[in-house]
Design an enzyme around this catalytic site. Structure first.
Site, PDB file in Angstrom:
ATOM      1  N   ASN A 236      -6.081 -25.769  38.983  1.00 29.67           N
ATOM      2  CA  ASN A 236      -7.432 -25.397  39.415  1.00 29.67           C
ATOM      3  C   ASN A 236      -8.397 -26.435  40.151  1.00 29.67           C
ATOM      4  OD1 ASN A 236     -10.036 -24.513  38.918  1.00 29.67           O
ATOM      5  ND2 ASN A 236      -8.747 -23.403  37.233  1.00 29.67           N
TER       6      ASN A 236
ATOM      7  N   HIS B 174      -7.545 -20.634  41.134  1.00 26.36           N
ATOM      8  CA  HIS B 174      -6.493 -21.034  40.331  1.00 26.36           C
ATOM      9  C   HIS B 174      -5.376 -21.655  40.355  1.00 26.36           C
ATOM     10  CE1 HIS B 174      -8.960 -17.945  37.082  1.00 26.36           C
ATOM     11  NE2 HIS B 174      -9.734 -18.673  37.274  1.00 26.36           N
TER      12      HIS B 174
ATOM     13  N   GLU C  17      -2.101 -21.752  39.713  1.00 26.53           N
ATOM     14  CA  GLU C  17      -1.012 -21.272  40.276  1.00 26.53           C
ATOM     15  C   GLU C  17      -2.037 -20.209  41.703  1.00 26.53           C
ATOM     16  OE1 GLU C  17      -1.640 -20.144  35.812  1.00 26.53           O
ATOM     17  OE2 GLU C  17      -3.091 -20.137  37.446  1.00 26.53           O
TER      18      GLU C  17
ATOM     19  N   SER D 265      -1.423 -20.038  29.983  1.00 27.66           N
ATOM     20  CA  SER D 265      -0.969 -18.419  29.828  1.00 27.66           C
ATOM     21  C   SER D 265      -1.527 -18.152  31.267  1.00 27.66           C
ATOM     22  CB  SER D 265      -1.150 -17.850  28.693  1.00 27.66           C
ATOM     23  OG  SER D 265      -1.025 -16.024  29.445  1.00 27.66           O
TER      24      SER D 265
ATOM     25  N   CYS E  54      -4.277 -16.114  33.946  1.00 25.06           N
ATOM     26  CA  CYS E  54      -4.963 -14.615  33.897  1.00 25.06           C
ATOM     27  C   CYS E  54      -4.296 -13.673  34.802  1.00 25.06           C
ATOM     28  CB  CYS E  54      -6.143 -15.367  34.331  1.00 25.06           C
ATOM     29  SG  CYS E  54      -5.940 -15.356  35.990  1.00 25.06           S
TER      30      CYS E  54
ATOM     31  N   CYS F  25      -4.303 -14.068  38.505  1.00 31.25           N
ATOM     32  CA  CYS F  25      -2.334 -14.945  38.799  1.00 31.25           C
ATOM     33  C   CYS F  25      -1.478 -14.464  38.473  1.00 31.25           C
ATOM     34  CB  CYS F  25      -2.641 -15.888  37.971  1.00 31.25           C
ATOM     35  SG  CYS F  25      -4.361 -17.378  38.796  1.00 31.25           S
TER      36      CYS F  25
ATOM     37  N   ASP G 115     -14.630 -19.862  34.675  1.00 32.01           N
ATOM     38  CA  ASP G 115     -13.622 -20.325  35.498  1.00 32.01           C
ATOM     39  C   ASP G 115     -12.745 -18.540  34.581  1.00 32.01           C
ATOM     40  OD1 ASP G 115     -11.641 -21.320  36.460  1.00 32.01           O
ATOM     41  OD2 ASP G 115      -9.798 -20.817  35.035  1.00 32.01           O
TER      42      ASP G 115
END
Length: 146
Positions: free
Chosen positions: A39, A50, A52, A77, A79, A82, A142
């Site tokens: 991130n 982010h 990912e 996990s 979002c 992503c 975020d």
């Protein structure tokens, strides 16, 4: 611990050391890491970096067939944004370090045929718990709460 999850944790630690949010991700294709990221919203003043998204950007352009064989490993996990990238590129498997501090749309990903593996890793959870305690305002920004 899985070496790919460990690589994602290294990315999360790097992001934290840079003053960012401690989430890391790697993209694995045919048993090797082809992209890494963390991130970097704070570091780059970005709305979308982010872990990912940074990882996918760093992997560069891949053919559609490669994404279908790939596994995305993330310390947290994914979002909605992503998860959307996972679906867009047809990534079939996501390994999640932990989903207790935050849970993205996991049921939707499963419904769409994505295999999820929840590692419930204590180090991933500890990094996030410490960060959320220290910087709740940044965490809420975020995840779109502020």
């Amino acid at each position: 611990m899985d070496m790919f999850l460990e690589a994602a944790i290294e990315e999360a630690r790097l992001g934290f050391s840079e003053g960012g949010i401690p989430i890391g991700s790697v993209l694995v294709l045919d048993g090797r890491i082809v992209g890494r990221g963390h991130n970097r919203r704070v570091q780059k003043g970005s709305a979308i970096l982010h872990a990912e998204m940074d990882c996918l950007e760093n992997a560069g352009r891949l053919p559609a067939a490669a994404y279908r064989r790939a596994t995305l490993v993330s310390t947290l996990s994914p979002c909605d944004m992503c998860s959307g990238a996972v679906l867009l590129y047809g990534i079939g498997k996501v390994i999640i370090g932990e989903n207790r501090t935050f849970q993205g749309p996991e049921a939707y990903l499963r419904q769409r045929g994505v295999e999820l593996v929840i590692a419930d890793n204590a180090e991933c959870r500890g990094l996030m718990e410490e960060f959320i305690e220290r910087r709740p305002e940044l965490w809420n920004e975020d995840i779109g709460k502020v």
